[in-house]
Design a protein around this motif. Structure first.
Motif: not given
Length: 462
Positions: A90-91, A93-98, A388-391
């Protein structure tokens, strides 16, 4: 029903306990292990005219028809087949702020007590004096030469630059680092170089060594399949090995460390794999290897000497690390971390260079326009960490400043590298990290060094 092809009269006998099917394409018997009481492995059981097992039927695997499987075990096989689609991480960028904040808290807690300030060991070596002062060098070539000079200076600082040894350059590429080690040693006796590279490369430097005193061999092989204790010259000469590398990419570093300190020399004796010597471009080495390995006296001598004199590797591309091969798993586990955190940390490690990304990409475009093989010697990993990567940190708007992202990226790199240091220490080495060049020369400017504890020097630790 087909039978096993008839082997030629000169063929070697099958290995005891292995499948007796003769593989014509490889001109040898199959090396798979059959089930107890069987002569053929599962792959060759039906096609070889061998005994059937309760009329069980073998079918082609639907994921990869290059191999077969028992029909009644298909469901079980599909869950572990190497050709199955692997779950993608899971990238970040898909994580929530928390979730991201909790991940960063784990990182900071795990990093407590680590020495985040590395010692400078920026050095040079007289072997590169003339070329460093050559006005024909472009900026890129000059930066590479400065790095090579510093790595060479550190090899000498650790008393590893000398005669009667074998330098194994992992991820050798064009072989420039080995070339400068060879120049520095000049007329030293019994110096061997093994250049390990899995891809076909333009060997621009190799031709310069054909008439020298040193012996150069290239091994086109993935590091994870390399077994140094099966290399004939190492068995025959019993030379201590110095593992070196410049910008050894991500997982390759872990594979190289394991190759040096685990599989050389003891582990490979327990494995029955394809001899590495076959991959060296020398037709006589297979026979020589078989003879030497089977000589009991030689094996006893091999066990009595310290095989690895030292390790000097410039690290690179932590975002390409892999938990499966990472040598610092135990270190992570002691911190309450596992594969999930590791996968995030290795992806976040690219943030360490995010502030320089656009500058580097612009410089790359300029260099492409000015490319000249004689003066501009770009290398494979130069800009790997800046692409540039997916992160891409820009996918996290408003959560972190540029400076915060860079600091987090550095912590991720340091934590991953610390796991490598702990691993080497557990294996009996004094290991350390240090800066070997300025960040303006290369953002990947950390050098990992290790010496067996009985031969460590006072300045080898930070």
């Amino acid at each position: 029903m087909a039978t096993s092809p008839r082997p030629p009269a000169a063929a070697k006998l099958p290995i005891e306990g292995r499948c007796i099917y003769f593989v014509e394409r490889k001109n040898r018997f199959c090396r798979m292990v059959p089930a107890a009481g069987r002569r053929f492995c599962g792959e060759h059981a039906s096609g070889a005219g061998a005994e059937e097992e309760n009329n069980r039927k073998r079918i082609f695997c639907p994921l990869d028809p290059k191999h077969t499987v028992y029909e009644d075990q298909l469901e079980k096989h599909l869950k572990k087949c190497n050709s199955r689609e692997k779950p993608k991480p899971v990238p970040v960028s898909s994580l929530s702020k928390e979730q991201l904040e909790n991940l960063i808290k784990k990182l900071r807690k795990a990093s407590e007590g680590l020495n985040c300030t590395l010692k400078d060991q920026i050095m040079s070596h007289p072997a590169l004096h003339d070329v460093l002062n050559d006005p024909k060098n472009g900026d890129s070539a000059f930066k590479h030469l400065k790095q090579q000079a510093s790595i060479l200076g550190n090899i000498e600082r650790l008393n590893l630059l000398g005669p009667r040894r074998c330098f194994v350059e992992f991820g050798a590429g064009r072989g420039k680092l080995s070339h400068w080690v060879d120049i520095a040693l000049q007329e030293a006796e019994k110096v061997y170089f093994l250049l390990v590279e899995r891809v076909t490369t333009r060997f621009k430097v190799d031709g310069k060594h054909k008439n020298g005193n040193s012996v150069f061999e290239r091994l086109q092989i993935d590091i994870q399949h390399l077994c140094l204790s099966k290399i004939p010259v190492l068995i025959k000469e019993k030379l201590p090995v110095v593992g070196i590398g410049k910008h050894l990419c991500g997982v390759a570093t872990d594979l190289a460390l394991r190759c040096l300190v685990e599989t050389y020399p003891t582990k490979c004796k327990e494995r029955n794999e394809e001899p590495v010597a076959k991959r060296i471009k020398n037709d006589t080495m297979d026979a020589e290897n078989d003879t030497l390995v089977n000589e009991g006296s030689k094996k006893n001598e091999l066990e009595q000497w310290s095989p690895v004199a030292g390790i000097v590797i410039a690290l690179c591309c932590h975002h390409k690390c892999d938990w499966r091969h990472y040598v610092g798993k135990e270190f992570f586990k002691t911190l309450g971390l596992g594969s999930v955190e590791f996968n995030y940390f290795q992806r976040m490690s690219s943030w360490a260079t995010c502030g320089m990304r656009e500058t580097i990409l612009e410089t790359s475009k300029i260099n492409i326009k000015k490319r000249d093989d004689q003066t501009n010697d770009n290398e494979e990993h130069d800009h790997e960490g800046y692409r540039k990567t997916d992160e891409n940190p820009e996918d996290l708007p408003g959560l972190l400043t540029v400076e915060e992202r860079k600091n987090i990226g550095r912590l991720c790199k340091l934590l991953i590298d610390q796991g490598r240091i702990q691993y080497l220490q557990q294996k009996g080495y004094d290991a350390s990290l240090q800066y070997y060049t300025d960040s303006l020369v290369s953002l990947e400017n950390v050098l990992l060094t290790a010496l067996p504890k009985q031969s460590s020097t006072p300045d080898s630790t930070t």
